[in-house]
Design an enzyme around this catalytic site. Sequence first.
Site: not given
Ligand code: IPM
Ligand code: MN
Length: 344
Positions: A239, A215, A182, A131, A243
Site C-alpha cells: 500500500d 525501508d 522487514k 488488513y 503511493d
Molecule cells: C488502497 C487504499 C486502501 C488500502 C484503503 C482505502 C483501505 O489505500 O487501495 O491503496 O489501504 O488498501
Molecule cells: Mn493506498
Amino acid sequence: MTHHIAVIPGDGIGREVTTEAVRILTAVGDIDLEPLPWGADHFLATGETIPSGGYDTLRSFDAIFVGALGDPRVPDNRHARDILLGTRFELDLYVNYRPVRLLDARLCPLKDRTPRDVNFVVFRENTEGVYVGVGGRFKAGTSEEVAIQEDINTFKGVNRIVRHAFAFARARGLARVCMADKSNAMTHAHALWQRVFQEVGAEYPDIQATHLYIDALAMFLVQDPAQFDVIVTNNLFGDIITDIGGALQGGLGMAASGNIHPGRTSMFEPVHGSAPPLAGKDAANPIGAILSAALMLETLGRSDDSARIERAVEGAVRAGEVTRDVGGTLGTRAAGAAILRRLR
Ligand code: IPM
Ligand code: MN
Ligand code: NAD
C-alpha cells in the site's frame, strides 16, 4: 463478446473519475455497465454498507470497477472496509497488481529521469497481513488501553503471491524480481516470506531474485527506480510503496490497479482515494481510473482494446491535455474528453 461490469463510483472524486472511465468504456463497446450505488451517501441514507448477498452479486459480473471509497462523514470508514476490503477478502482477490509506468519525462518528480527509468510493477499481497482485522482494543478509551492488530501471514498466501510475481516476470520476459520485507525486525512473519521467496526463486533460475528491506526499497524507489522490474511485498508495505509509485508517475492521479484472482471476477480501481479536498471541483485527474479500466480489459483478455485506451492516454499526456496536478490546465471532464477524442 459483451462483458458485464459492475460499477461502484463510490465517494468524492471517485464519482468524477468513474464518469470519465465509463465514457471511455462505453466508446470501446461490447461492455454492459451496471452502476451500484454503494458508498457513503448510501450508507448514511440506509445504514447499509453492502447489502446482504452483495458479494454474490459482485461475483455474478465479469469484473468490477470502483472509483474510490472514503468520506469524512463516516469517520471509521466502515463502508469502505466492507465494500473495498470486504470484496478483496470475500472474492479472494489475492493479487494487487499496480504497474508503475512513467508516460512522459515531464511528469516525473525526479530529475533527469525518462520513461525508461520508471517502468516496473508491484505485486501487493491483498488478502492477509495487518488488513484482516484480527485483534481488538482492551480498556479502550482509558489510560490503560491495549490495542492489538495481528499480522497474518500464511504459507498459502505468501506462496501464491510470490509465485504470481515470478510467473509474471517469466511471461513478460522480465529479468528481475525483488521481494521486500522487514525480516530483520519482523522475525517470525517475514521468515516465512524469506523461506518462500528462496524456494520459489529456485524454480526460476532464469530470473534474478533479489531482496531488500522495505525501508531500503523506499529509498531506492526514489534514488534509482530503474533497477526494478517486478516487486513483490505484503499488504501494508505494498500500500505504502505504491503511493510512492504514484508519485514517480506524476502523482496519485496517474496510478492504476487491479485486485485480481486469476480466472475469477476481479476488481479494478485507481490507486488514489476519494480526495475530499478536490471533490466536486472538476479538478481530479481521471487517468488513473481510465488506465484501471484498460487493465480490466487486458485482464478480461481484450488486449487490443486495452492498448487502444493506453495509446489515447499517452497521446493526451504528450499533448499536455491533462489536469493541473500533472501540469495541464484542464478539468476532469475536459481531460477525459481529450482522451476520448484520441480513442481509435
Ligand atoms: C488502497 C487504499 C486502501 C488500502 C484503503 C482505502 C483501505 O489505500 O487501495 O491503496 O489501504 O488498501
Ligand atoms: Mn493506498
Ligand atoms: P487520496 O488518494 O484520496 O488523496 C491524497 C492526495 O492525492 C489528494 O489530496 C490529492 O492532492 C492527490 N490526488 C489523489 N487522487 C488524485 C487525482 N485523481 N487527481 C489529482 N490529485 C489526486 O488519499 P487520502 O487523502 O489519504 O484519503 C482520502 C480518503 O480516500 C480516505 O477516506 C481514504 O481512506 C480513502 N482512500 C480510498 C481508496 C480507495 O477507495 N481505493 C484509496 C486510498 C484512500
